[in-house]
Design an enzyme around this catalytic site. Sequence first.
Site, PDB file in Angstrom:
ATOM      1  N   GLU A 181     -27.523 -13.829  21.884  1.00 55.75           N
ATOM      2  CA  GLU A 181     -27.047 -13.342  20.595  1.00 55.75           C
ATOM      3  C   GLU A 181     -25.801 -12.468  20.739  1.00 55.75           C
ATOM      4  OE1 GLU A 181     -26.474 -13.787  17.718  1.00 55.75           O
ATOM      5  OE2 GLU A 181     -28.040 -12.990  16.419  1.00 55.75           O
ATOM      6  N   TYR A 232     -31.917 -25.504  10.669  1.00 56.26           N
ATOM      7  CA  TYR A 232     -32.294 -24.188  11.181  1.00 56.26           C
ATOM      8  C   TYR A 232     -32.875 -23.360  10.037  1.00 56.26           C
ATOM      9  CZ  TYR A 232     -32.016 -19.555  13.275  1.00 56.26           C
ATOM     10  OH  TYR A 232     -32.337 -18.308  13.751  1.00 56.26           O
ATOM     11  N   ARG A 253     -34.546 -15.746  22.683  1.00 56.26           N
ATOM     12  CA  ARG A 253     -33.305 -15.094  22.245  1.00 56.26           C
ATOM     13  C   ARG A 253     -33.217 -13.727  22.912  1.00 56.26           C
ATOM     14  NH1 ARG A 253     -31.772 -13.223  16.024  1.00 56.26           N
ATOM     15  NH2 ARG A 253     -31.221 -11.096  16.650  1.00 56.26           N
ATOM     16  N   ASP A 293     -33.316  -7.790   6.674  1.00 60.98           N
ATOM     17  CA  ASP A 293     -33.807  -8.456   7.877  1.00 60.98           C
ATOM     18  C   ASP A 293     -34.167  -7.409   8.934  1.00 60.98           C
ATOM     19  OD1 ASP A 293     -34.396 -10.358   9.807  1.00 60.98           O
ATOM     20  OD2 ASP A 293     -32.294 -10.630  10.401  1.00 60.98           O
ATOM     21  N   ASN A 327     -24.711 -19.018  17.942  1.00 60.22           N
ATOM     22  CA  ASN A 327     -24.921 -18.565  16.563  1.00 60.22           C
ATOM     23  C   ASN A 327     -23.572 -18.287  15.923  1.00 60.22           C
ATOM     24  OD1 ASN A 327     -25.794 -17.451  14.175  1.00 60.22           O
ATOM     25  ND2 ASN A 327     -26.587 -15.577  15.084  1.00 60.22           N
ATOM     26  N   ASP A 377     -36.757 -19.175  13.137  1.00 60.37           N
ATOM     27  CA  ASP A 377     -36.618 -17.833  13.686  1.00 60.37           C
ATOM     28  C   ASP A 377     -37.976 -17.127  13.588  1.00 60.37           C
ATOM     29  OD1 ASP A 377     -36.013 -15.180  14.191  1.00 60.37           O
ATOM     30  OD2 ASP A 377     -34.402 -15.045  12.711  1.00 60.37           O
ATOM     31  N   GLU A 435     -37.289 -13.208  20.114  1.00 64.67           N
ATOM     32  CA  GLU A 435     -36.271 -12.318  20.651  1.00 64.67           C
ATOM     33  C   GLU A 435     -36.873 -11.143  21.414  1.00 64.67           C
ATOM     34  OE1 GLU A 435     -35.067  -9.846  16.673  1.00 64.67           O
ATOM     35  OE2 GLU A 435     -35.029 -12.035  16.610  1.00 64.67           O
ATOM     36  N   ASP A 455     -38.567 -14.124  14.937  1.00 66.31           N
ATOM     37  CA  ASP A 455     -38.338 -12.696  15.204  1.00 66.31           C
ATOM     38  C   ASP A 455     -38.884 -12.306  16.578  1.00 66.31           C
ATOM     39  OD1 ASP A 455     -36.971 -12.358  12.848  1.00 66.31           O
ATOM     40  OD2 ASP A 455     -38.616 -11.443  11.757  1.00 66.31           O
ATOM     41  N   HIS A 515     -37.584 -19.587  18.085  1.00 65.08           N
ATOM     42  CA  HIS A 515     -37.066 -18.649  19.073  1.00 65.08           C
ATOM     43  C   HIS A 515     -37.685 -17.286  18.845  1.00 65.08           C
ATOM     44  CE1 HIS A 515     -34.131 -16.766  16.298  1.00 65.08           C
ATOM     45  NE2 HIS A 515     -33.735 -17.975  15.968  1.00 65.08           N
ATOM     46  N   CYS A 534     -31.021  -6.964  12.304  1.00 64.25           N
ATOM     47  CA  CYS A 534     -30.152  -8.134  12.336  1.00 64.25           C
ATOM     48  C   CYS A 534     -29.373  -8.128  13.642  1.00 64.25           C
ATOM     49  CB  CYS A 534     -29.194  -8.107  11.146  1.00 64.25           C
ATOM     50  SG  CYS A 534     -27.888  -9.356  11.233  1.00 64.25           S
TER      51      CYS A 534
END
Length: 299
Positions: A191, A48, A161, A62, A213, A89, A118, A91, A116, A126
């Site tokens: 999440e 990952y 996500r 982040d 996660n 990731d 989101e 974002d 993924h 985050c």
Amino acid sequence: MLYAQTTPADKRAAFRERLASGELLRFPGAFNPLSARLIERKGFEGVYISGAVLSADLGLPDIGLTTLTEVAGRGRQIARMTELPAIIDADTGFGEPMNVARTVQELEDAGLAGLHIEDQVNPKRCGHLDGKQVVDEHTALQRIAAAVDARRDPNFLVMARTDIRAVDGLDAAADRAKKLVDAGADAIFPEAMASLEEFAAIRAAVDVPLLANMTEFGKSELFTVQQLADVGMNIVIWPVSLLRIAMGAAGRALDELTDAGSLTAMLGEMQHRADLYDLIDYEGYNHFDTSIFNFTVAR
């Protein structure tokens, strides 16, 4: 020697086949290409690549400061160094639906097995911090539809996500997960679930692979692989764990240098030179062309 022998297309096909088996696949987070190779060596099923880790690697929080170019470049470096599939990731997709489409193709070209995207607003936060905001349903679904439409390899995994659990509650998360699947998402990343029962509720809501996660110091309890398998999870990530452990060890080493003036007392905690050379295959390079690579590996 050099990079992985398995092509990105073959990695994706094998990953999809294994994901369809229903087993729980373990994807520790790699903080650089060498750690990805170590993850493979230790027998895990995938790698990952965390946006939080990529940001931290640059000394940044982040909060959506990294660019597609930075993420794709680091993703390529990591993915090409292992035979394992790598999920990254992405974002919020780095912009509007057309930007999301470009993100998918850039990350396909970088050799990733999937990504993924989101449903947070930009700039994102985050996933385990308070004060998150999510986009409206239409925008969230547009992002996923654009991602699915843009991919050229049907085995490239498009995961959605959703961060809505922390904003509007579990029922909203289950509802959004269903609609993200209807929009074309191959898998769902719910999440900041607070309990195994919450993971089970998302499992009951959708019939696609689910990611759990297990990040430290966050909203979720740190469940075991078996606990997550028992409630029907298909992928588990530990996104920042190796970076946290490495940085913790680095901090202790610097303290030891300050206090003792040398690191002699910490030699037992270090990766031995011979182990490093084995991991990066010094011998393979040596054998490749002894007229150029004519060094001897120390034992």
